[in-house]
Design an enzyme around this catalytic site. Sequence first.
Site, PDB file in Angstrom:
ATOM      1  N   ASP A  76       0.856  -1.188   0.000  1.00  0.00           N
ATOM      2  CA  ASP A  76       0.000   0.000   0.000  1.00  0.00           C
ATOM      3  C   ASP A  76       0.891   1.236   0.000  1.00  0.00           C
ATOM      4  O   ASP A  76       2.100   1.132   0.187  1.00  0.00           O
ATOM      5  CB  ASP A  76      -0.930   0.011   1.213  1.00  0.00           C
ATOM      6  CG  ASP A  76      -0.209  -0.423   2.475  1.00  0.00           C
ATOM      7  OD1 ASP A  76       0.967  -0.051   2.642  1.00  0.00           O
ATOM      8  OD2 ASP A  76      -0.822  -1.137   3.292  1.00  0.00           O
TER       9      ASP A  76
ATOM     10  N   ASP B 223       1.609   5.109   1.444  1.00  0.00           N
ATOM     11  CA  ASP B 223       1.352   6.118   2.472  1.00  0.00           C
ATOM     12  C   ASP B 223       1.916   7.439   1.990  1.00  0.00           C
ATOM     13  O   ASP B 223       2.926   7.477   1.284  1.00  0.00           O
ATOM     14  CB  ASP B 223       2.038   5.737   3.789  1.00  0.00           C
ATOM     15  CG  ASP B 223       1.516   4.422   4.338  1.00  0.00           C
ATOM     16  OD1 ASP B 223       0.327   4.140   4.143  1.00  0.00           O
ATOM     17  OD2 ASP B 223       2.309   3.673   4.946  1.00  0.00           O
TER      18      ASP B 223
ATOM     19  N   ASP C 137      11.130   4.394  11.886  1.00  0.00           N
ATOM     20  CA  ASP C 137      11.910   3.348  12.550  1.00  0.00           C
ATOM     21  C   ASP C 137      13.254   3.042  11.866  1.00  0.00           C
ATOM     22  O   ASP C 137      14.308   3.199  12.474  1.00  0.00           O
ATOM     23  CB  ASP C 137      11.073   2.076  12.776  1.00  0.00           C
ATOM     24  CG  ASP C 137      10.291   1.616  11.564  1.00  0.00           C
ATOM     25  OD1 ASP C 137      10.470   2.210  10.479  1.00  0.00           O
ATOM     26  OD2 ASP C 137       9.506   0.659  11.685  1.00  0.00           O
TER      27      ASP C 137
HETATM   28  P1  ATP Z   1       4.807  -3.165   5.429  1.00  0.00           P
HETATM   29  O1  ATP Z   1       5.417  -3.524   4.133  1.00  0.00           O
HETATM   30  O2  ATP Z   1       4.686  -4.305   6.341  1.00  0.00           O
HETATM   31  O3  ATP Z   1       3.560  -2.340   5.318  1.00  0.00           O
HETATM   32  P2  ATP Z   1       5.886  -0.705   6.367  1.00  0.00           P
HETATM   33  O4  ATP Z   1       7.292  -0.288   6.647  1.00  0.00           O
HETATM   34  O5  ATP Z   1       5.165   0.004   5.284  1.00  0.00           O
HETATM   35  O6  ATP Z   1       5.920  -2.247   6.115  1.00  0.00           O
HETATM   36  P3  ATP Z   1       3.770   0.176   8.076  1.00  0.00           P
HETATM   37  O7  ATP Z   1       3.330  -0.422   9.356  1.00  0.00           O
HETATM   38  O8  ATP Z   1       2.858   0.216   6.930  1.00  0.00           O
HETATM   39  O9  ATP Z   1       5.117  -0.604   7.699  1.00  0.00           O
HETATM   40  O10 ATP Z   1       4.306   1.641   8.418  1.00  0.00           O
HETATM   41  C1  ATP Z   1       4.534   2.621   7.451  1.00  0.00           C
HETATM   42  C2  ATP Z   1       5.719   3.481   7.857  1.00  0.00           C
HETATM   43  O11 ATP Z   1       5.493   4.114   9.115  1.00  0.00           O
HETATM   44  C3  ATP Z   1       7.022   2.718   8.036  1.00  0.00           C
HETATM   45  O12 ATP Z   1       7.694   2.535   6.835  1.00  0.00           O
HETATM   46  C4  ATP Z   1       7.784   3.615   8.993  1.00  0.00           C
HETATM   47  O13 ATP Z   1       8.356   4.698   8.310  1.00  0.00           O
HETATM   48  C5  ATP Z   1       6.693   4.146   9.887  1.00  0.00           C
HETATM   49  N1  ATP Z   1       6.488   3.315  11.094  1.00  0.00           N
HETATM   50  C6  ATP Z   1       5.624   2.287  11.238  1.00  0.00           C
HETATM   51  N2  ATP Z   1       5.692   1.760  12.461  1.00  0.00           N
HETATM   52  C7  ATP Z   1       6.616   2.468  13.137  1.00  0.00           C
HETATM   53  C8  ATP Z   1       7.140   2.415  14.456  1.00  0.00           C
HETATM   54  N3  ATP Z   1       6.715   1.513  15.327  1.00  0.00           N
HETATM   55  N4  ATP Z   1       8.083   3.339  14.786  1.00  0.00           N
HETATM   56  C9  ATP Z   1       8.492   4.253  13.901  1.00  0.00           C
HETATM   57  N5  ATP Z   1       8.055   4.341  12.659  1.00  0.00           N
HETATM   58  C10 ATP Z   1       7.126   3.470  12.257  1.00  0.00           C
HETATM   59 MG    MG Z   2       3.016  -0.195   4.750  1.00  0.00          MG
END
Ligand code: ATP
Ligand code: MG
Length: 448
Positions: A73, A75, A150
């Site tokens: 997805d 963001d 993160d």
């Molecule tokens: P996925 O592919 O599983 O969706 P993702 O990195 O996109 O991995 P998300 O949970 O969708 O994970 O989070 C989107 C973004 O928000 C991350 O890429 C990161 O920049 C930030 N983020 C998410 N969770 C945290 C956290 N616990 N602490 C800091 N930043 C976070």
């Molecule tokens: Mg994501």
Amino acid sequence: MIKKLFKRVFGKSAKVKSLGAASVIPFEVHKVGRDGISYGAKRVTDGLQAAGFKAFVVGGAVRDLLLDKHPKDFDVATDATPEEVRRVFRRARIIGRRFRLVHVMFGEETVEVSTFRRAIDAEDAETDAHGRILRDNEFGDQEQDAARRDFTANALFYDPTTQEIFDYHHGYEDIRANTLRMVGDPEVRYREDPVRMLRAVRLSAKLGMKLDAATAAPIAKMKDLLANVPEARMFDEMLKLLLSGHAWECIKKLRAMELHHGMLPMLDVILEQPLGEKFVTLALKNTDARIQADKPTNPAFLFACLLWHEVLAAWKTKQDAGEKPIGALHEAMDEVLGRQRAQLAIPRRYDAVMKEMWVMQPRFEQRGGQRPMRLLGVPRFRAAYDFLLLRCESGEVDKGLGEWWTEFQDASEERRAEMLQPDTGPKKKRRRSKKPNATAVQAELPID
Ligand code: ATP
Ligand code: MG
């Protein structure tokens, strides 16, 4: 250093500019084109930029595109407040408890839009007794927003208009070196939010990235902090892990780092017995393959697999104590679900499907009379049959049983008649009508 690296690799034409604390990486270097961005995310960044705001695709999507993977997805991060974002789009709503976000909808696609967050000031932040951040909803600028993400690979901002990437933490280099590295001091960041330890494991397993040594090192001594994370958040994280398409890899890593105590407390017990381990391994690998092939997966099916050997053990104990099989099975299911609920918070909405999977298993043993045909008519027959095949493959039940059902399902009427075994099950009262109606089929299900 990064500039030199690019010059060496791409020649003089590719220029990495510095803009304040950020490196600005041009398209010629990173090669992520605007057409890699989803329709909705482009509409959102275009719309916000036209209204005079900054807007970038951020996080996992930019990382995945750089790794040549298909983003799950998209963001968007912006300097517009949630209210300002909502005003720009027709179908948008503000959501969120921990963070306030805006969901902007375009047909099937939902784009999550967040306002730049302020970097966390450890002095001021509202935390629990262990340093976990409780509230963190203050707005900041782009640079601060990057600092509170993160991993460096997750802290990149992509502008679909200029096709530039803004990089404050050398995330681009880390991605090229296939390294997952925490932004800032890993210990501080794990204390702020212990779930980041699980994210480190999940993302490195899912993306095949190695965990930077300094990022991995504090986990061993900090893992107990996971006990303070609210159950619902742990459950969300576990679901992400199990449905990541790399669940088996993730679970191996969690065990190796001893993080599974907080996450899957029952795992030790299950994986202690060889049959249980085989069954869970097969179930996870099977789910991974389905997800990678874009097939639907029901989390309840997976939880039913994870807990099956506990149910079996409790069921056996009760039967050994003289209880009747079906009654004992129902009691065993409730006992196991109750026990897990205390540790794992599997929401109750999954109970019905898990129980259906379990309750149908003994019915597969009955291969005489009308019973097999009735079982074929049960709505979740297919899933229960998949469950049976995993049991066969793990060596828990005879392979012949699975093979019988594989053949019976698709066999002609004549062949089915030949296959049916003498009816040894408890006798039912005769019915006038030959075809059992829907209620009769339901009544067959041993439901309490
Ligand atoms: P996925 O592919 O599983 O969706 P993702 O990195 O996109 O991995 P998300 O949970 O969708 O994970 O989070 C989107 C973004 O928000 C991350 O890429 C990161 O920049 C930030 N983020 C998410 N969770 C945290 C956290 N616990 N602490 C800091 N930043 C976070
Ligand atoms: Mg994501």
